[in-house]
Structures are given as structure tokens and as C-alpha cells.
Design an enzyme around this catalytic site. Structure first.
Site, short mmCIF file in Angstrom:
data_model
loop_
_atom_site.label_atom_id
_atom_site.label_comp_id
_atom_site.label_asym_id
_atom_site.label_seq_id
_atom_site.Cartn_x
_atom_site.Cartn_y
_atom_site.Cartn_z
N LYS A 24 79.87 46.13 35.91
CA LYS A 24 80.95 47.24 36.14
C LYS A 24 81.23 48.45 35.32
O LYS A 24 81.20 49.59 36.02
CB LYS A 24 82.30 46.39 35.83
N HIS A 31 73.23 33.37 16.92
CA HIS A 31 73.48 34.11 18.26
C HIS A 31 73.15 35.68 17.77
O HIS A 31 74.32 36.49 17.52
CB HIS A 31 74.68 34.03 18.97
N GLY A 39 73.59 27.64 25.30
CA GLY A 39 74.03 26.95 26.23
C GLY A 39 74.88 25.66 25.86
O GLY A 39 74.61 25.44 24.43
N CYS A 63 69.79 29.53 20.00
CA CYS A 63 70.76 28.22 19.96
C CYS A 63 69.93 27.26 20.96
O CYS A 63 68.69 26.98 20.59
CB CYS A 63 72.13 29.01 20.45
N TYR A 64 70.47 27.28 21.87
CA TYR A 64 69.89 25.89 22.56
C TYR A 64 68.54 26.33 23.18
O TYR A 64 67.73 25.45 23.38
CB TYR A 64 70.99 25.71 24.18
N GLY A 103 88.34 53.00 48.52
CA GLY A 103 89.08 53.58 47.43
C GLY A 103 88.83 53.16 46.18
O GLY A 103 89.07 53.82 45.12
N GLY A 104 88.33 51.96 46.10
CA GLY A 104 88.06 51.08 44.80
C GLY A 104 86.66 51.75 44.12
O GLY A 104 86.45 52.56 44.69
N VAL A 105 86.43 51.57 42.93
CA VAL A 105 85.50 51.81 42.13
C VAL A 105 84.37 51.70 42.99
O VAL A 105 83.47 52.51 43.16
CB VAL A 105 85.48 51.31 40.52
N ASP A 106 83.91 50.30 43.25
CA ASP A 106 82.49 49.93 43.93
C ASP A 106 82.42 50.78 45.13
O ASP A 106 81.16 51.22 45.26
CB ASP A 106 82.66 48.40 43.79
N GLU A 121 73.19 38.31 19.94
CA GLU A 121 73.63 38.91 20.97
C GLU A 121 75.11 39.07 20.81
O GLU A 121 75.93 40.05 21.27
CB GLU A 121 73.60 38.11 22.48
#
Ligand code: XMP
Length: 547
Positions: free
Chosen positions: A392, A174, A59, A86-87, A229-232, A176
Site C-alpha cells: 500500500k 529476527h 514461522g 528462526c524456523y 476515487g479510492g487510492v488504488d 526483520e
């Protein structure tokens, strides 16, 4: 919401928003379910549904800052392994009686890490010297009691530390980020050796798990879904088709504002491939009438949103005429929506009047194609959001696993208000027809270009070089000459951008031959267009869309 208590999960305690999502992604990439909680998470709730491990994120704050997010020491006493970055390391050292040196000098970028001779479970199977990524000012300069120091860099003597007996581990760097070359191995060590987790969070188990949760939640009730009609929303439809079949009614409102051919594709997939009740409502005329003479972009958005809900709720009432009430409204809310709206902080959804909802029956703002629209007065549904915990690309993977075709799963982002905000000024049937035809040519040509790129590079979708591409119809005309005749017709603006997340974007450096082909095809094939211009503005200062 999907209950998570019967599965092993790692919580990421968020001390600075952006980092949290990345860490959770890395953990999930290793097939362990992970979710983000705020730094002031309620400890009693955690105790009641104990995670298998905890990661404290980095952070931007200094532990010495007055309003720094405080680490609750009880998080370190739950009896589950904790890893701080880190933080997260500094906060851990501070609450356990170590010392954090406050400096004004920042260290940012790669650093050479040297591991201490004593073996560390976290650093196992990584070289004794290796490159890690640093981004910090403060650092721990005195270990808390019980800790040993496990690695250092030239500028940071205590670059990592651990108290294996208490299961507490921390790194100043980090793991990640990809620049920490062995970061993935360190995460593996923590998850699989220290916390003894099993890498069993896979798409097939996700489908089973969410389906079971949905069945338990809705029982034999009826569910309605607004399919855009969208992905989700398409993945929600496919998932619910799998989980509850005909208990689901998908309502697809054809606004007339989608791209050419897309309504037919939606209909083909959901009326033939999946076993759900599919209701298609053709409403182009209603939308055109509602939008008549409206020029202002936000007004268009409002009108399109409210027209949708008017039609949708009328349909819900019509469905109920057979005497079976529709209790549930399914939505394609995904994890970034939850995180970015701050809803993960309380688990609550804001009510229409701005107050916090106390029960799901009152939950009243809904994601309509990303736009939050309040329910009309007197309308109530319980919300069901089966993708609420997924990122996503996990939603896309789920869609593919459920058998949705690529043209839906890898569909490029498309604004909820559709082509109405790509027609500058008022929207008419003639302008819509021009834009659809021009846009179809743009799409066809750039799709083919993307396909060639894919064949060359083997990389698809979010890594695609052209991320979003479309035509815009401005409210101007210009002079041209065709054959022997002067024309006075519309230009088409071509917009093609490279982006990762739509927050920033750059115009795509498309090959000149591709631009030339698009231009000559649009002018030759679309009547009413005599010129094509290419938008060469990045975001910021422009936006991706023109309205
Ligand atoms: P801008 O134009 O803000 O767009 O740079 C960023 C991304 O969001 C999409 N967009 C919208 N999506 N409703 C949506 O669901 C909207 O009103 C809307 N406006 C823009 C845009 O296509 C891009 O991907």
C-alpha cells in the site's frame, strides 16, 4: 501480471504468512525488489526464473510437528545465496544434517547477542555485542557439516550460523523486526555483500518498468477501468494514463454515496490533469431506487455491487459501439490482496463458479472496492493488474510520483458501499443529505486537527494518530430543545479510530475541545440533527463501521 524475470529479485519463502510480508517490506525498503512465495513453491519454475537471493521466513511451527511446512532441500542447491530466520534456520539445519533441539520453553523478547571472533559477512559492521529479538521454542544445537557458528546469546548458543562457501546463512533471531537493532545492517550485508545486488529498485524505475510491461501486454488494445476515487484505482488510472494515454477509458460511476465534494475532486483530477478518456456517470437516483426500503447491511452491499457492474458493463458496451472492442479490464489489486487471498500460491484467480481459472480470459472474480463480485454471465475481459506486486505505501509513493494530489494519495479508507452503510436502516435522499453535511464538518475539523499534529510531529498518514473518522446516521430520533422549541430529530454518531491495518482499532482519544467544536457545529449547521454521540468502542468487539 508484470513480468519480473528481467529484474533482480529476492524471494521470501513463506513458512508462516505474517512474517513474509514484513521481510519483503524490509528488502524493498533497501531498494531491492522482493516477493513472497509459498514454502512448497515449484522448484522448476524458480529455476526457469532464478532469483538473486532467497530468504527463508520464520514461522510458528516446530520442525518436528507432523504437518510442519517442509523446506525443500533443492531450494538450497539453486546456487543463489540463502538466508534463514528462526524456523528458516531450523529447517535449513534439519535438512542439511544438523540437529534441532526441541524444547517446551519459549524465548521471547530482546536478547544480548555476542558475535564469535571469526568475522562473519552477515554480521559485518555490527558491534560484537548487540541486542537482537528472539521469538522461538526450538533452536539448532548441532551445526550441519560445513557450517560455522557465528554468534550466541546466553540461552541460545548457536544464535547464527553460516556456510560461506555454499552461500548459506541463518539466524535464530529476527533481523526483520526493528527491535533487532542492527537487523537492517545484516540485511544490507546479505543483499549487497553476499548476494551482490544493486539497490536500484526505485519509484522512477518502477513506473518505467510497469509501463513497459503494460504496453507489452495490451499492445494497441483498449483498456477500461472502474474508477472509484479510492487510492488504488486512482493510482492505476494515473499509471495507465502515463503508459497508454487515450487507450484507457476511466469510468467513474457517481453513486451519490461518496463523501461530500469527493465526486467533484475525482472529476477535476481525471478530466483535467491526466490525458485519459474520462466518463462520469451520474447514478445517484438509480442507486437510491435500488436501495429503497432496504435495511439489511449485506443486502445493501450486494445491491450496490450489482448496480455498479450493471452500469459499468452497459458503459463498456456503449463504448464498443464505435467498433473498437474493449479487451482489457484494469483493476487496483495490490500485493496484500494477492497474499491474503492466497492467490500467490498458484498465481490463479478463482473463477465465478469457484473453480480455478486456467487462463486470464476466464478469470472472473474482481475486486470491486475490495468486495469480490463475479462478472455477470457472458461477460469476459482479460484482467490487467499493474499494482499487483506493490504494498500500500508503495502504491501511495507511486501515486505521488505520478503527480496525484495528496487528497487522493492519502485518502483515508472508505468502504466501497460508501455512505449507504453509514446510514443505519433504509437509505433516502434526505438522510444522505444530512449525513453528507455532518460528515463534512467531522472531516473538516479532524483534518485540521491532523494537520496541527503533523506540524508538531512531522509524521503523516499511516502513522497519523487519527486514522479513520466519519459520521454515522442511526435510525433513531431523540428529543432536544432549540430556542424555545422542542425538537425530535436525528443524532449523529461520531466515529474516529486509531489503527494500523483495520484488523484491530481503538477509538481515538480526541481532545474535548475538538469534540465540543464538532458537536456544536454539527447541531448548529445541519438541520435535522439535534445531538452528537461519540462511539467509544474498540475493534474488537465492535467493528470500525456500524454496518
Ligand atoms: P470493519 O467495519 O470491518 O472495517 O471494522 C474495516 C475496514 O474496512 C472498511 N470496510 C469496507 N471496505 N467494503 C470496503 O471496501 C466494505 O463493504 C467495507 N466494510 C468496511 C472500513 O471502512 C474499515 O476501514
Amino acid at each position: 501480471m508484470v513480468k519480473t524475470s528481467d529484474r533482480q529479485r529476492v524471494i521470501v519463502v513463506d513458512f508462516g504468512a505474517q512474517y513474509g510480508q514484513l521481510i519483503a517490506r524490509r528488502v524493498r525498503d533497501l531498494n531491492v525488489y522482493s516477493e513472497i512465495v509459498p514454502y512448497d513453491v515449484d522448484i522448476a519454475t524458480l529455476r526457469a526464473d532464478l532469483p538473486a537471493a532467497i530468504i527463508l521466513s520464520g514461522g510458528p511451527a516446530s520442525v518436528y510437528a507432523k504437518d510442519a511446512p517442509r523446506l525443500n532441500p533443492e531450494l538450497l542447491e539453486l546456487g543463489v545465496p540463502v538466508l534463514g530466520f528462526c524456523y528458516g534456520m531450523q529447517a535449513m539445519a534439519q535438512v542439511l544434517g544438523g540437529r534441532v533441539a526441541h524444547t517446551d520453553v519459549a524465548e521471547y523478547g530482546p536478547a544480548e547477542l555476542t558475535c564469535a571472533p571469526k568475522p562473519s559477512a552477515l554480521l559485518a559492521q555490527t558491534p560484537s555485542t548487540q541486542t537482537v529479538w528472539m521469538s522461538h521454542r526450538d533452536s539448532v544445537d548441532e551445526l550441519p557439516d560445513g557450517f560455522i557458528h557465528t554468534a550466541s546469546t546466553p540461552t541460545t548458543p548457536i544464535a547464527s550460523m553460516e556456510d560461506a562457501a555454499r552461500g548459506l546463512y541463518a539466524t535464530q533471531f529476527h533481523p526483520e523486526v526493528h527491535h533487532t537493532v542492527y537487523g537492517d545492517q545484516m540485511l544490507r550485508n546479505f543483499l549487497f555483500k553476499v548476494a551482490r545486488l544493486e539497490p536500484n529498485w526505485k519509484m522512477s524505475s518502477v513506473i518505467d518498468e510497469i509501463s513497459a510491461a503494460v504496453r507489452a501486454q495490451v499492445g494497441s488494445d483498449r483498456v477500461i477501468l472502474g474508477l472509484s476515487g479510492g487510492v488504488d484505482s486512482s493510482v492505476v488510472a494515473a499509471l495507465l494514463a502515463h503508459a497508454i494515454g487515450k487507450q484507457l477509458t476511466c469510468v467513474f460511476v457517481d453513486t451519490g454515496l461518496m463523501r461530500k465534494g469527493e465526486p467533484e475532486q475525482v472529476e477535476a483530477v481525471f478530466s483535467r490533469q491526466f490525458d485519459v478518456d474520462f466518463v462520469q456517470i451520474r447514478a445517484e437516483e438509480q442507486y437510491l431506487a435500488a436501495l429503497s426500503r432496504i435495511k439489511e447491511p449485506e443486502r445493501k452491499r450486494q445491491i450496490i455491487g450489482s448496480t455498479f457492474w450493471k452500469i459499468f458493463f452497459r458503459e463498456a458496451q456503449r463504448l464498443e459501439q464505435d467498433g473498437k472492442p474493449v479487451r482489457w479490464l484494469a483493476q487496483g489489486t495490490i500485493y496484500p490482496d494477492v497474499i491474503e487471498s492466497g492467490a500467490y500460491r498458484s498465481g490463479a484467480v478463482a473463477a465465478a463458479d469457484g473453480s480455478k481459472a486456467t487462463g486470464s480470459r476466464q478469470a472472473a472474480t474482481i475486486k470491486s472496492h475490495h468486495n469480490l463480485i463475479p462478472f455477470p454471465k457472458g461477460v469476459h475481459f482479460d484482467l490487467i493488474e499493474p499494482l499487483r506486486n506493490l504494498f500500500k505505501d508503495e502504491v501511495r509513493a507511486l501515486g505521488s510520483a505520478l503527480g496525484l494530489p495528496d487528497h487522493i494519495v492519502y485518502r483515508q479508507p472508505f468502504p466501497g458501499p460508501g455512505l449507504a452503510i453509514r446510514i443505519i436502516g433504509d437509505v433516502t435522499a434526505e438522510k444522505l443529505a444530512i449525513l453528507k453535511d455532518a460528515d463534512a464538518i467531522v472531516r473538516e475539523e479532524i483534518d485540521a486537527y491532523n494537520e496541527r499534529l503533523f506540524e508538531e510531529t512531522g509524521v503523516r498518514d499511516s502513522e497519523r494518530s487519527v486514522w479513520q473518522y466519519f459520521a454515522v446516521l442511526p435510525d433513531i430520533r431523540s428529543v432536544g430543545v432549540m430556542g424555545d422549541e422542542r425538537t425530535y430529530a436525528h443524532p449523529i454518531i461520531l466515529r474516529a479510530v486509531e489503527s494500523r491495518d483495520a484488523m484491530t482499532a481503538d477509538w481515538a482519544r480526541l481532545p474535548h475541545e475538538l469534540l465540543a467544536r464538532i458537536s456544536s457545529r454539527v447541531v448548529a449547521e445541519v438541520s435535522g440533527v439535534n445531538r452528537v454521540a461519540y462511539d467509544i468502542t474498540s475493534k474488537p468487539p465492535a467493528t470500525v463501521e456500524w454496518e
